[in-house]
Design an enzyme around this catalytic site. Structure first.
Site, PDB file in Angstrom:
ATOM      1  N   GLU A   1      10.412  -4.670  -8.484  1.00 54.40           N
ATOM      2  CA  GLU A   1       9.486  -3.677  -9.008  1.00 54.40           C
ATOM      3  C   GLU A   1      10.309  -2.565  -9.646  1.00 54.40           C
ATOM      4  O   GLU A   1      11.542  -2.624  -9.683  1.00 54.40           O
ATOM      5  CB  GLU A   1       8.566  -3.117  -7.909  1.00 54.40           C
ATOM      6  CG  GLU A   1       7.489  -4.085  -7.461  1.00 54.40           C
ATOM      7  CD  GLU A   1       6.400  -3.434  -6.630  1.00 54.40           C
ATOM      8  OE1 GLU A   1       6.359  -2.177  -6.559  1.00 54.40           O
ATOM      9  OE2 GLU A   1       5.577  -4.168  -6.042  1.00 54.40           O
TER      10      GLU A   1
ATOM     11  N   ASP B   1       1.820  -4.090  -2.282  1.00 55.54           N
ATOM     12  CA  ASP B   1       2.720  -3.143  -1.628  1.00 55.54           C
ATOM     13  C   ASP B   1       2.149  -2.596  -0.320  1.00 55.54           C
ATOM     14  O   ASP B   1       2.891  -2.123   0.531  1.00 55.54           O
ATOM     15  CB  ASP B   1       3.031  -1.974  -2.573  1.00 55.54           C
ATOM     16  CG  ASP B   1       3.845  -2.420  -3.778  1.00 55.54           C
ATOM     17  OD1 ASP B   1       4.546  -3.441  -3.682  1.00 55.54           O
ATOM     18  OD2 ASP B   1       3.755  -1.753  -4.825  1.00 55.54           O
TER      19      ASP B   1
ATOM     20  N   HIS C   1     -10.974  -0.015  -0.140  1.00 50.28           N
ATOM     21  CA  HIS C   1      -9.798   0.514  -0.838  1.00 50.28           C
ATOM     22  C   HIS C   1      -9.967   0.547  -2.346  1.00 50.28           C
ATOM     23  O   HIS C   1      -9.034   0.852  -3.075  1.00 50.28           O
ATOM     24  CB  HIS C   1      -8.560  -0.319  -0.472  1.00 50.28           C
ATOM     25  CG  HIS C   1      -7.281   0.432  -0.549  1.00 50.28           C
ATOM     26  ND1 HIS C   1      -6.426   0.354  -1.618  1.00 50.28           N
ATOM     27  CD2 HIS C   1      -6.711   1.313   0.300  1.00 50.28           C
ATOM     28  CE1 HIS C   1      -5.381   1.137  -1.420  1.00 50.28           C
ATOM     29  NE2 HIS C   1      -5.533   1.727  -0.263  1.00 50.28           N
TER      30      HIS C   1
END
Length: 558
Positions: free
Chosen positions: A301, A187, A121
């Site tokens: 957030e 997240d 990732h």
């Protein structure tokens, strides 16, 4: 794409399990099967003395795959921006296999590069090993029947041991069986423990608990010397703090002991809208200043939705209904704002607090200065909230816009300059942009970060800094080049105006850029590189230190 070396065999036969195989015979066998050209063309000759006998016992050669599909997958990462073709992909079944592979590399006159890959990732090459061997970390879970997440033995010790290749989604599943969960989440849960801990691991709980690297008690790390070292703040602490946020430069994280807390069952998931950045940031800073005992959010957030994204973008959202998106677009047009800002908050609750949680939320909202009537609330399960991006991933995959280039730019911006950043970037450089992907902007408390860890944060000592993430995707022809130009313009603005921002998930084109990135930490990191990876074989894809075969890995003369 052709195999990295078309003259090499497509696969490597397994070594004999005969522990008494003479070394000269083994070397002849490796040469006869073209192992030389498979692993970075290193020169094995009769005089080479390989490392310990466990290298032979573990049969590591049979676990290196050089087939087309393996090589192709390991040649790029989630960013789809850089490409580096390895000579093979290693599939370990235990940390001891990784030890053996690294020892084999450093036993050669010219060692081959090694990079750990979980879900791949990374966006700019951390998981790539040009001309070397990529370690497919996920195979370790399969080799141990998936039993690589274990809980603390007593109820008064709230921690979990998770292997580096485990997905955070799997850690969540295992800990929830005991009514517990880690305190901090990124997240997106479908990435590995070792991957996030090698970067930092930030999310909406970081204002209170710090990043994921601040919530680790202990690590097992395989260094570039082929040593398995258990480390903690009190034991081998220099390696512990180096590996956390270390971008894979000092070792491969194979186990982490992670702090836990009692897990809630439900979440009030809230988004509240603002049309001006000053009220938005002021309220965010108020919320993160509340102590854990106060009636506040458990997660905070923020997002920035630019004008064209809201008025011309797709009319669907994982949170907002179509009618709510219409309300927000109308608000934008009526006020003439360049953007809508959202505070995203989450309030956890259980059965015993269900009757009071709505009143608690109402009291909190009364303290804030958002646009009246623009508070949106969803009541969801804890797992549904944490895995919200995983559901969005499925939608994006179905639309064919997940496996595309992701020229992300993540920055830490000092609190004192966040409004200047907003004016120069969101109201300037990106004012007419129509990005595909979220733009995040939320504050964190500096005292929740440990400066001994490798991750760089802004200089200046301010008690709050902001995470700003331009998490944009290139979904159409020409998007990648345009987004890269915009990212460069943002960085140039920050440099020109002296904003003092620092990259998170960093990318720098030169070693001088990396030296500036780490600032006063650079000398210590260079010394640690010399100690734990002196041959420079680990994670060369980002170009932080000289790669294997170059100058000494941690040379201060860079």
């Amino acid at each position: 794409m052709q195999s990295a070396n078309s003259s090499c065999p497509a696969s490597i036969p397994a070594l004999s399990n005969n522990n008494n195989m003479p070394r000269a015979c083994l070397e002849t066998f490796l040469m006869a099967t073209s192992f030389l050209c498979t692993i970075n063309h290193f020169h094995m000759v009769a005089s080479v003395s390989l490392a310990d006998d466990d290298i032979f016992n573990l049969d590591i050669v049979s676990k290196i795959h050089t087939d087309h599909d393996s090589i192709t997958k390991a040649s790029s990462d989630f960013g789809h921006i850089v490409e580096a073709i390895p000579n093979g992909v290693f599939h370990p079944t235990s940390p001891a296999d990784i030890v053996a592979l690294i020892r084999l590399s450093i036993s050669q006159p010219k060692p081959f590069a090694v990079a750990a890959r979980g879900q791949g990732h990374s966006a700019r090459g951390q998981a790539l090993a040009p001309g070397g061997i990529v370690i497919g970390m996920r195979s370790m879970g399969r080799g141990d029947h998936g039993h690589r997440v274990s809980m603390s033995p007593s109820s008064d010790q709230l921690w979990v041991d998770a292997s580096g290749e485990q997905l955070w989604a799997d850690v969540l599943r295992a800990t929830l069986e005991h009514g517990l969960a880690p305190r901090v989440w990124t997240d997106y849960l479908h990435i590995t423990v070792g991957g996030t801990l090698s970067n930092g691991g930030i999310g909406g709980q970081a204002f209170r608990h710090g990043p994921q690297i601040f919530n680790v008690h202990e690590l097992d790390v395989v260094t570039g010397m082929g040593e398995m070292i258990t480390c903690s703040p009190d034991k081998n602490s220099d390696l512990f703090f180096a590996a956390l946020g270390g971008l894979g430069q000092f070792g491969v994280i194979t186990r982490a002991r992670i702090a836990l807390e009692p897990a809630p069952k439900r979440v009030l998931w809230v988004r509240i809208a603002y049309t001006d950045a000053e009220s938005f940031t002021s309220d965010q800073e108020l919320l993160i200043s509340k102590p854990s005992s106060a009636s506040g959010f458990d997660y905070i957030e923020g997002q920035v939705q630019l004008n064209r994204t809201l008025t011309e973008g797709r009319r669907s959202s994982s949170f907002f209904s179509a009618s709510e998106l219409d309300q927000l677009a109308k608000l934008l047009l009526d006020t003439g704002s360049a953007a809508i800002y959202y505070i995203e908050g989450a309030m956890y609750y259980n059965d015993d607090t269900a009757s009071s949680v709505n009143q608690k939320l109402e009291r909190l909202l009364e303290e804030l200065n958002f646009v009246p009537g623009f508070a949106f609330v969803r009541d969801v399960s804890y797992v549904e909230f944490l895995d919200r991006v995983g559901r969005e991933e499925q939608r994006l995959r179905a639309a064919g816009v997940w496996d595309v280039p992701h020229p992300w730019l993540n920055l830490f911006v000092p609190r004192s300059r966040i409004l200047d950043f907003d004016a120069g970037v969101f109201k300037g450089i990106l004012r007419d942009a129509k990005p595909a992907g979220p733009v995040l902007m939320y504050p964190m408390n500096r005292d929740r970060w440990d400066g001994r860890m490798t991750t760089a944060t802004p200089d200046g000592g301010e008690d709050v800094f902001y995470a700003v993430g331009l998490l944009r995707s290139a979904v159409a022809a020409g998007d990648l080049e345009r987004l890269e130009r915009e990212n460069a313009a943002v960085l140039a603005f920050c440099d020109r105006e002296g904003v003092g921002c620092t990259q998170y998930l960093p990318h720098h084109a030169s070693r001088d850029g990396w030296r500036r990135h780490f600032g006063e930490k650079w000398g210590r990191l260079a010394a640690l590189k010399r100690r734990y990876d002196p041959r420079g074989i680990l994670s060369p894809g980002q170009g932080i230190f000289p790669a294997a075969g170059g100058d000494e890995a941690g040379s201060d003369s860079l």
